[in-house]
Enzyme design. Sequence first.
Site, PDB file in Angstrom:
ATOM      1  N   LEU A 127       0.899  -1.143   0.041  1.00 38.64           N
ATOM      2  CA  LEU A 127      -0.196  -0.077   0.252  1.00 38.64           C
ATOM      3  C   LEU A 127       0.990   1.109  -0.009  1.00 38.64           C
ATOM      4  O   LEU A 127       1.682   1.456   0.912  1.00 38.64           O
ATOM      5  CB  LEU A 127      -0.946   0.056   1.204  1.00 38.64           C
ATOM      6  CG  LEU A 127      -1.636   1.348   1.549  1.00 38.64           C
ATOM      7  CD1 LEU A 127      -2.719   1.725   0.311  1.00 38.64           C
ATOM      8  CD2 LEU A 127      -2.334   1.265   2.739  1.00 38.64           C
ATOM      9  N   GLU A 128       0.709   2.196  -1.033  1.00 39.08           N
ATOM     10  CA  GLU A 128       1.407   3.315  -1.328  1.00 39.08           C
ATOM     11  C   GLU A 128       0.607   4.717  -0.482  1.00 39.08           C
ATOM     12  O   GLU A 128      -0.308   4.730  -1.195  1.00 39.08           O
ATOM     13  CB  GLU A 128       1.849   3.687  -2.415  1.00 39.08           C
ATOM     14  CG  GLU A 128       2.855   4.741  -2.924  1.00 39.08           C
ATOM     15  CD  GLU A 128       3.186   5.009  -4.153  1.00 39.08           C
ATOM     16  OE1 GLU A 128       4.175   5.560  -4.600  1.00 39.08           O
ATOM     17  OE2 GLU A 128       2.536   4.417  -5.324  1.00 39.08           O
ATOM     18  N   ILE A 129       0.981   5.118   0.363  1.00 37.13           N
ATOM     19  CA  ILE A 129       0.263   6.077   0.792  1.00 37.13           C
ATOM     20  C   ILE A 129       0.771   7.429   0.493  1.00 37.13           C
ATOM     21  O   ILE A 129       2.147   7.661   0.768  1.00 37.13           O
ATOM     22  CB  ILE A 129      -0.014   6.217   2.612  1.00 37.13           C
ATOM     23  CG1 ILE A 129      -0.752   4.957   3.027  1.00 37.13           C
ATOM     24  CG2 ILE A 129      -0.547   7.414   3.073  1.00 37.13           C
ATOM     25  CD1 ILE A 129      -0.936   4.699   4.443  1.00 37.13           C
TER      26      ILE A 129
END
Length: 708
Positions: free
Chosen positions: A456-458
């Site tokens: 997951l890339e925030i």
Amino acid sequence: MSYLSTEKQDDILVVTLDQPGEKVNKLDEQLMTEFRDLLEKAGQETITGLVLISGKENNFIAGADVAMLKNKKAPEEIEDLSRRGNDLLLDLEHFEKPIVAAIHGSCMGGGLEVAMACHYRVASDHDQTVMAQPEVQLGLLPGGGGTQRLPRLIGIQNAFTYLLTGKNIYPRKAYKMGLVDELTHKNAILKAAKKAVHRLGSDGFERKDKRSLFHQLTEGLSPLRKIIYSQARKRTRSKTKGNYPAPPRIIDCVEEGYENGMRAGLNLESRNFGWLAATPESQAMVNLFFAMQGAKKNPASEKTEPIQKIGVLGAGLMGSGIADVSANKGDYRILLKDQNAEQAVEGKKHIWRDLEKKRKKKIISSFERDRISSLVTATDSYDGFANVGLVIEAVFEDLELKQSILREVEDRLPGKAIFASNTSSLPIRDIARAAQRPQQVIGMHYFSPVPKMPLLEIITTEQTADWVAATAREVGIRQGKHVIVVNDGPGFYTTRILAPYMNEALMLLEEGISIEELDKHMKQFGFPVGPAALFDEVGIDVAAHITEVLSDLFAERDFHPSDKPTTLFEEGYKGKKNRQGFYHYEEEGSKTKKKEPNKKIYQFFGGPDRSSIEAQTVQQRMTLMMVNEAAWCLQEDVLRNPTDGDLGAVLGLGFPPFLGGPFRYIDRQGAATIVERLETFRRGLGPRFKPADILRNHASADKKFHPD
């Protein structure tokens, strides 16, 4: 403080393993010492036998302490550690009184090796109980007898399935194969284990051979076993392309043990364990392991706001996948909204089908399937959004659409609700312009298929509040994701470094390489999917959109990407989704299967005549474009550190794990070497290969991105 505590119950010594101050039990040298002392003392006591049980809630033994391995000199000290461990487990196996392992929760690596050395194994049938020999995923092999005991318990062919992949084994499968001897409820494992000790002490135990008749026949004769080893090596070479040294060494150990006896097998296992630990492939994968562990922790956990309910906008493949992991892993209540009830219900059906597959495989119970499914409510309205703490929007990549949805939903949310956009390329600051509370707008970029992809890339902007970033990260961790946090910009990190890589594939096709050769060369280098096949998977329409979003950014460096994605899209090519792409596709049941290359597409790349390009040239041009762009991202503060850059490339884009990620790759090759190669290509092919300034600086200072 001691790891082991003992208590006599019904003439049985119950040994409880509970490592102080840790969430899970891990094997280390202190535990080995305590275990040896315990066996010596237990041999002198008047007892029927021993039960080994964990004091942790959902963990038996998580495996060896990887930090212990990293702090030892390879290969000598690592080999010695394996030998001492094997000697201890042989003493356990040959102990004069029965020892029963009572397993609940994760039983991994060295933990499974301890359990296999016991005389009998009782496991809970709970879905938290899982077993595996995942050492191959660290570039290693099981160093505590796993290559010897697992094949003897479940058969050579079954054992190869797990030794060579690190796949999980769930309780019912473990019982069916003979890895565990008894299943029971988690609250009854101690009682069942004590009964087993008494039974073994009085009547003994003859383990039933649960292999198929075919496996018994083929594994019973040495000439036929040699065929099994040969086939395993052939399959391994085909799958790993020779890039991973551990799998063939695992096969060697199994063969040595079966053909020359267990002692010979253990001896080779220890030698190979030490040798593998010294390889750059294993060192890269161990470093990745630590990075992955770090990505499961929230450094700002004290700033998080509690989230109980999540709204997911869009019930397509991405939206239903996000809802799936939010309920399945995170245990959140979910409102899954789409434009109409039928689409929302169809999204929930995707989740149900995945849960039903797990139930059929006996991974979860019917009750657990129904419980998780009940957490998701399909809807076509905003009813119920008044108490939603986080909204994740997962609609088409269109800025105006995303802004209109943000305006539409914001008034219906509580004042502290977070709005997250699942976008792969649009700058979050542009989306946030439509917000009343831009400090509560953030990017949460998931990868498809969401339940399987681990990253997951925030994405945060200059306005994003710290508590918003911390809360989004906490949600991602609970969803089972490895989380990296990057700063805003077109394409963020993963999409931005993928774009030049994919563009180079188009340039090579323009120069005449065939689709087959292009994909073959990059798979041989270690990427799981070739770039032409990846275009089709991602969608040529999506590639055209990303090219448009990133064009101005790249133009500042005099790098002008190919316009072929736009041309192909305008001509009706979308890839796998409409079965018009670089490959032909056919429907097989409910799945769309890739077939032979679509040679018709060559009309857009200079015609049907194709020419060969040397593998190393293709591999270097492609890989260096991604690696160099990663360096640009670090230089421009899109990336916060090299570790996140490595993790994002490996877990999100399939960068070869044995190379450790772009920055580990630079360190291994040397920044000066990377700069020299880029400059060579720049002179021949143009300014798109211009090295990032940070690379030049590291080259001139002979500096590494990872000093360890």
